[in-house]
Design a protein around this motif. Sequence first.
Motif, PDB file in Angstrom:
ATOM      1  N   UNK A   1      32.968  41.299  13.324  1.00 43.99           N
ATOM      2  CA  UNK A   1      32.231  42.351  12.625  1.00 43.99           C
ATOM      3  C   UNK A   1      31.628  43.434  13.509  1.00 43.99           C
ATOM      4  N   UNK A   2      31.537  43.220  14.818  1.00 42.66           N
ATOM      5  CA  UNK A   2      30.862  44.168  15.714  1.00 42.66           C
ATOM      6  C   UNK A   2      31.694  44.406  16.970  1.00 42.66           C
ATOM      7  N   UNK A   3      31.824  45.681  17.332  1.00 40.49           N
ATOM      8  CA  UNK A   3      32.565  46.053  18.542  1.00 40.49           C
ATOM      9  C   UNK A   3      31.780  47.099  19.325  1.00 40.49           C
TER      10      UNK A   3
ATOM     11  N   UNK B   1      29.180  54.752  15.432  1.00 38.57           N
ATOM     12  CA  UNK B   1      28.281  55.746  16.012  1.00 38.57           C
ATOM     13  C   UNK B   1      28.509  55.773  17.519  1.00 38.57           C
ATOM     14  N   UNK B   2      28.412  56.963  18.093  1.00 40.22           N
ATOM     15  CA  UNK B   2      28.586  57.138  19.537  1.00 40.22           C
ATOM     16  C   UNK B   2      27.639  58.228  20.026  1.00 40.22           C
ATOM     17  N   UNK B   3      27.354  58.184  21.311  1.00 42.25           N
ATOM     18  CA  UNK B   3      26.582  59.243  21.964  1.00 42.25           C
ATOM     19  C   UNK B   3      27.095  59.368  23.386  1.00 42.25           C
ATOM     20  N   UNK B   4      26.963  60.572  23.955  1.00 44.21           N
ATOM     21  CA  UNK B   4      27.440  60.769  25.319  1.00 44.21           C
ATOM     22  C   UNK B   4      27.318  62.206  25.758  1.00 44.21           C
TER      23      UNK B   4
ATOM     24  N   UNK C   1      40.293  55.469  23.713  1.00 42.66           N
ATOM     25  CA  UNK C   1      39.102  54.705  23.337  1.00 42.66           C
ATOM     26  C   UNK C   1      39.290  53.239  23.689  1.00 42.66           C
ATOM     27  N   UNK C   2      38.324  52.684  24.397  1.00 41.59           N
ATOM     28  CA  UNK C   2      38.303  51.257  24.712  1.00 41.59           C
ATOM     29  C   UNK C   2      37.404  50.586  23.688  1.00 41.59           C
ATOM     30  N   UNK C   3      37.850  49.454  23.167  1.00 42.03           N
ATOM     31  CA  UNK C   3      37.079  48.738  22.160  1.00 42.03           C
ATOM     32  C   UNK C   3      37.039  47.263  22.506  1.00 42.03           C
ATOM     33  N   UNK C   4      35.836  46.735  22.640  1.00 38.07           N
ATOM     34  CA  UNK C   4      35.646  45.315  22.901  1.00 38.07           C
ATOM     35  C   UNK C   4      35.046  44.703  21.648  1.00 38.07           C
TER      36      UNK C   4
ATOM     37  N   UNK D   1      29.830  56.478  24.481  1.00 39.17           N
ATOM     38  CA  UNK D   1      29.765  55.044  24.257  1.00 39.17           C
ATOM     39  C   UNK D   1      29.175  54.802  22.888  1.00 39.17           C
ATOM     40  N   UNK D   2      29.530  53.681  22.261  1.00 36.42           N
ATOM     41  CA  UNK D   2      29.006  53.447  20.931  1.00 36.42           C
ATOM     42  C   UNK D   2      29.238  52.060  20.395  1.00 36.42           C
ATOM     43  N   UNK D   3      29.047  51.955  19.080  1.00 37.29           N
ATOM     44  CA  UNK D   3      29.156  50.686  18.366  1.00 37.29           C
ATOM     45  C   UNK D   3      29.944  50.909  17.080  1.00 37.29           C
ATOM     46  N   UNK D   4      30.810  49.939  16.754  1.00 30.92           N
ATOM     47  CA  UNK D   4      31.522  49.899  15.479  1.00 30.92           C
ATOM     48  C   UNK D   4      31.057  48.645  14.740  1.00 30.92           C
TER      49      UNK D   4
END
Length: 164
Positions: free
Chosen positions: A57-59, A99-102, A49-52, A85-88
Motif C-alpha cells: 500500500x505504500x511506496x 505527492x512529491x517535492x524537490x 522514476x525510482x519506486x521502492x 522525492x515523494x510518497x505513493x
Amino acid sequence: MTNLHAQTMTTMDGTMMDNGMGFKVGVGISGGLFRDKSPMDYAYGADLKLQWDLTKDVAITASGGYTKLMGKNNSLDVDFIPAKGGVKVFAIKRMYLATEAGAGFAIQDGAKTNFIYTGGVGYEWNSGFDIGVRYEGYVNNSSSTTYFRQTGQYALRLAYNFKL
C-alpha cells in the motif's frame, strides 16, 4: 525462552501471497497545461522514476528528468532538470495518491533553482503501465533571469515501470 516463527500467507489455491515489497524503475513522458492567469502556456518533459514499494500500500519515490515550460506568446521558455522525492499510497487496489517535492535545476545561464511540489492520482497496472494526473507547482526566485511568478501546471504522465 520464547520462540518466534515467521508466518507465510497463502491464497485459497495454496500459492504464496505477494506482500507488495519490490523495487521498480519507471520511464515516463508528460505534458501539461497552465491556467489562463499564468505566464506559461504548456509544458512537456520526460522522467526516470525510482519506486521502492515498502508494503503493498505504500511506496517511496525519487525522480529526475527534463522539463520545458513554454511561455505565452514566446515570452519566456524555461528548461530545467527536476529532482523530486515523494510518497505513493495505493488507496484502492492499484489506484494511488501521490505527492512529491524537490528542486528544478535551471539549465539557462543566470537562472535560479525552483522549488517544485506535486500532488496527484494515478493507476498502476500489474503489467507495468502507469497513468497519472497531477498538479505541479513552481516557486521561482525573483533574482532569476528566467523569473516567472508562482504558477503550476495540470499534467498527464504516461509511463512504464520495470520491476527489478
